[in-house]
Design a protein around this motif. Structure first.
Motif, PDB file in Angstrom:
ATOM      1  N   TRP A  92      73.987  36.044  41.621  1.00  0.00           N
ATOM      2  CA  TRP A  92      74.362  36.724  42.869  1.00  0.00           C
ATOM      3  C   TRP A  92      75.623  36.127  43.481  1.00  0.00           C
ATOM      4  CZ3 TRP A  92      73.587  35.349  48.307  1.00  0.00           C
ATOM      5  CH2 TRP A  92      73.873  36.422  49.165  1.00  0.00           C
ATOM      6  N   VAL A  93      75.697  34.799  43.561  1.00  0.00           N
ATOM      7  CA  VAL A  93      76.873  34.158  44.149  1.00  0.00           C
ATOM      8  C   VAL A  93      78.103  34.407  43.281  1.00  0.00           C
ATOM      9  CG1 VAL A  93      77.889  31.972  44.896  1.00  0.00           C
ATOM     10  CG2 VAL A  93      75.472  32.421  45.336  1.00  0.00           C
ATOM     11  N   VAL A  97      81.595  36.147  44.605  1.00  0.00           N
ATOM     12  CA  VAL A  97      82.923  35.571  44.427  1.00  0.00           C
ATOM     13  C   VAL A  97      83.840  36.584  43.749  1.00  0.00           C
ATOM     14  CG1 VAL A  97      84.269  33.732  43.342  1.00  0.00           C
ATOM     15  CG2 VAL A  97      82.049  33.208  44.338  1.00  0.00           C
ATOM     16  N   ARG A  98      83.303  37.286  42.758  1.00  0.00           N
ATOM     17  CA  ARG A  98      84.101  38.298  42.053  1.00  0.00           C
ATOM     18  C   ARG A  98      84.560  39.395  43.003  1.00  0.00           C
ATOM     19  NH1 ARG A  98      87.845  39.489  38.656  1.00  0.00           N
ATOM     20  NH2 ARG A  98      87.566  41.390  37.476  1.00  0.00           N
ATOM     21  N   LEU A  99      83.713  39.774  43.957  1.00  0.00           N
ATOM     22  CA  LEU A  99      84.076  40.810  44.926  1.00  0.00           C
ATOM     23  C   LEU A  99      85.262  40.400  45.786  1.00  0.00           C
ATOM     24  CD1 LEU A  99      80.616  42.141  46.207  1.00  0.00           C
ATOM     25  CD2 LEU A  99      82.219  43.281  44.664  1.00  0.00           C
ATOM     26  N   ALA A 111      80.863  29.464  41.864  1.00  0.00           N
ATOM     27  CA  ALA A 111      79.485  29.672  42.318  1.00  0.00           C
ATOM     28  C   ALA A 111      78.635  28.428  42.086  1.00  0.00           C
ATOM     29  CB  ALA A 111      78.883  30.869  41.593  1.00  0.00           C
ATOM     30  N   GLU A 112      78.781  27.806  40.929  1.00  0.00           N
ATOM     31  CA  GLU A 112      78.017  26.590  40.637  1.00  0.00           C
ATOM     32  C   GLU A 112      78.359  25.480  41.619  1.00  0.00           C
ATOM     33  OE1 GLU A 112      79.068  25.865  36.588  1.00  0.00           O
ATOM     34  OE2 GLU A 112      77.359  27.009  35.790  1.00  0.00           O
ATOM     35  N   ILE A 141      74.487  30.598  52.374  1.00  0.00           N
ATOM     36  CA  ILE A 141      75.592  29.708  52.740  1.00  0.00           C
ATOM     37  C   ILE A 141      76.514  29.499  51.538  1.00  0.00           C
ATOM     38  CG2 ILE A 141      76.217  27.391  53.504  1.00  0.00           C
ATOM     39  CD1 ILE A 141      74.990  29.006  55.700  1.00  0.00           C
ATOM     40  N   ALA A 142      75.919  29.346  50.358  1.00  0.00           N
ATOM     41  CA  ALA A 142      76.723  29.130  49.150  1.00  0.00           C
ATOM     42  C   ALA A 142      77.675  30.295  48.900  1.00  0.00           C
ATOM     43  CB  ALA A 142      75.804  28.924  47.941  1.00  0.00           C
TER      44      ALA A 142
END
Length: 311
Positions: A92-93, A97-99, A111-112, A141-142
């Motif tokens: 999901w994260v 980020v890709r968006l 993301a990691e 939050i991430a």
């Protein structure tokens, strides 16, 4: 960082925010107000999800509703819960980020890193449907910080976090602001705001009642009506002094606690007299308790003044 010029947002006949005018530089600000005060409406105006009915909103000198590139500079953690039960936090994260327009080859590593920052490394490959509320909050939050925005906007970020999670969140936000990035932190729990920043925006009924630090606002309220408490064996001997002045509204003596509570119409007048009275009457040492300058005391004082209770 943010410039609001006579901003009003209407929902039909209902006022969301009312004639907000404000200019603030990059920094950390607590957005304080009770539920229904207009905090979420203001956040949605800042990120361009809403447009003002009247007035103008500028973020980093651009209009959020017109310049979608601004979203790359904003990290948003909404108050609403996010749950895709069959998707892992890492998936999901990474997608979030890709968006934001990141190159695909960098998205997973970003993301990691963000999930590690919020303490989710060991669980980030599990489906989010197995997460507790606190773990879902950490994941939100991430995704807000993974693309390294210039401004982080958090709506009730401590929701669902246990004491360890709250402490971790506070340390994360302090580090974020020390790095020179912007932070808008919306909450109705004043202690959460105070643990991160002393600067705040107080909103109530859609109106901005005050902005600045607690000390700055407290200095403006120094001569507003307030209640003080004198504690000591000789505190009761001040009653005759206080009875002779016209700026005392009420007194209450608790002999068992050796405590004298006084409602003052003009606190500065009291502070000018108290030392002389204690000296002239040969009174013993006593403790003087006043509004302590924290956000809760300031918040209560400003709301009373807004409602006309201090007039």
């Amino acid at each position: 960082m943010i410039e609001l010029n006579h901003v009003t947002k209407m929902y039909g006949n209902v006022v969301g925010v009312n004639d907000l005018t404000l200019t603030i530089d990059t920094g950390a600000y607590g957005l304080i107000g009770p539920n229904g005060s207009g905090k979420t409406t203001l956040i949605n105006l800042l990120i361009g999800h809403l447009q003002p009915t009247l007035g103008s909103v500028r973020l980093f000198d651009s209009v959020p509703a017109d310049d979608r590139r601004l979203l790359r500079r904003i990290g948003l953690c909404p108050a609403s819960d996010v749950l895709y039960p069959n998707v892992s936090a890492l998936e999901w994260v990474t997608y979030q980020v890709r968006l934001h327009g990141m190159e695909r080859r960098h998205c997973t590593s970003r993301a990691e890193a963000a999930l590690e920052t919020v303490g989710m490394t060991s669980s980030m490959r599990r489906p989010m449907g197995t997460y507790s509320l606190g773990m879902r909050q950490r994941t939100k939050i991430a995704q807000a910080i993974a693309h390294e925005p210039d401004l982080l906007i958090l709506d009730e970020p401590y929701n669902g976090l246990d004491p360890v999670g709250r402490n971790d969140m506070t340390r994360l936000l302090k580090k974020w602001t020390r790095n020179g990035r912007g932070l808008i932190f919306a909450s109705h729990v004043l202690q959460e705001i105070e643990s991160v920043t002393s600067s705040f925006l107080l909103i109530h009924g859609g109106r901005l009642l005050a902005s600045g630090t607690a000390d700055e606002i407290e200095s403006l309220l120094a001569d507003a009506p307030q209640e003080i408490c004198l504690v000591g064996a000789d505190a009761g001997r001040l009653i005759h002094r206080l009875a002779d002045v016209d700026w005392v509204d009420a007194m209450e003596w608790n002999q068992g606690k050796s405590e004298l509570r006084v409602s003052l119409r003009e606190p500065l007048a009291f502070y000018e007299c108290i030392a002389k009275w204690i000296h002239d009457d040969g009174l013993g040492t006593m403790q003087l308790r006043t509004p302590d300058g924290n956000l809760e005391a300031v918040f209560d004082s400003l709301l009373r003044r807004h409602r006309g209770e201090s007039s």
